[in-house]
Scaffold this motif. Sequence first.
Motif, PDB file in Angstrom:
ATOM      1  N   ARG A  21       0.830  -1.213   0.000  1.00 20.19           N
ATOM      2  CA  ARG A  21       0.000   0.000   0.000  1.00 20.19           C
ATOM      3  C   ARG A  21       0.863   1.262   0.000  1.00 20.19           C
ATOM      4  NH1 ARG A  21      -4.899   1.406   4.189  1.00 20.19           N
ATOM      5  NH2 ARG A  21      -5.435   3.360   3.211  1.00 20.19           N
ATOM      6  N   GLU A  22       1.897   1.285   0.838  1.00 15.65           N
ATOM      7  CA  GLU A  22       2.790   2.448   0.898  1.00 15.65           C
ATOM      8  C   GLU A  22       3.565   2.617  -0.406  1.00 15.65           C
ATOM      9  OE1 GLU A  22       2.989   4.848   3.357  1.00 15.65           O
ATOM     10  OE2 GLU A  22       1.200   3.764   3.965  1.00 15.65           O
ATOM     11  N   LYS A  23       4.041   1.515  -0.963  1.00 17.00           N
ATOM     12  CA  LYS A  23       4.766   1.585  -2.229  1.00 17.00           C
ATOM     13  C   LYS A  23       3.874   2.158  -3.322  1.00 17.00           C
ATOM     14  CE  LYS A  23       7.969  -2.099  -1.212  1.00 17.00           C
ATOM     15  NZ  LYS A  23       8.439  -3.435  -1.502  1.00 17.00           N
ATOM     16  N   LEU A  24       2.626   1.705  -3.373  1.00 17.99           N
ATOM     17  CA  LEU A  24       1.692   2.207  -4.380  1.00 17.99           C
ATOM     18  C   LEU A  24       1.405   3.694  -4.177  1.00 17.99           C
ATOM     19  CD1 LEU A  24      -0.829  -0.761  -4.619  1.00 17.99           C
ATOM     20  CD2 LEU A  24       0.840  -0.046  -6.344  1.00 17.99           C
ATOM     21  N   MET A  25       1.168   4.100  -2.938  1.00 17.24           N
ATOM     22  CA  MET A  25       0.853   5.499  -2.648  1.00 17.24           C
ATOM     23  C   MET A  25       2.025   6.413  -3.008  1.00 17.24           C
ATOM     24  SD  MET A  25       0.652   8.274   0.034  1.00 17.24           S
ATOM     25  CE  MET A  25       1.967   7.580   0.877  1.00 17.24           C
ATOM     26  N   LEU A  26       3.230   6.029  -2.606  1.00 20.17           N
ATOM     27  CA  LEU A  26       4.402   6.851  -2.911  1.00 20.17           C
ATOM     28  C   LEU A  26       4.698   6.843  -4.414  1.00 20.17           C
ATOM     29  CD1 LEU A  26       6.704   5.957   0.107  1.00 20.17           C
ATOM     30  CD2 LEU A  26       5.305   7.999  -0.205  1.00 20.17           C
TER      31      LEU A  26
END
Length: 81
Positions: free
Chosen positions: A13-18
């Motif tokens: 999720r964090e990788k996608l958001m960033l």
Amino acid sequence: MRIPSIESPRGLREKLMLGLIRVLSGHRAPDVVRTLRYRPEMFGKPMGALFQEVLRGPSEWSIGERELFAAWVAKKNECEF
């Protein structure tokens, strides 16, 4: 000083958001975003609530005046914001 663990997002999720921030803005996510998202339960959520209270809570200044003042201070501090 940069904290190495902030540089590498935790979880898909964090990788996608960033990654989405990078694609939409053309730049990597600002350090303040990375810091607030790193461990939200420990730092991000309490600081986010404080920021909202300061910038949107009751005040003699309008929201626009507060935002402008925050942007001016950030510029003086050579911050991206």
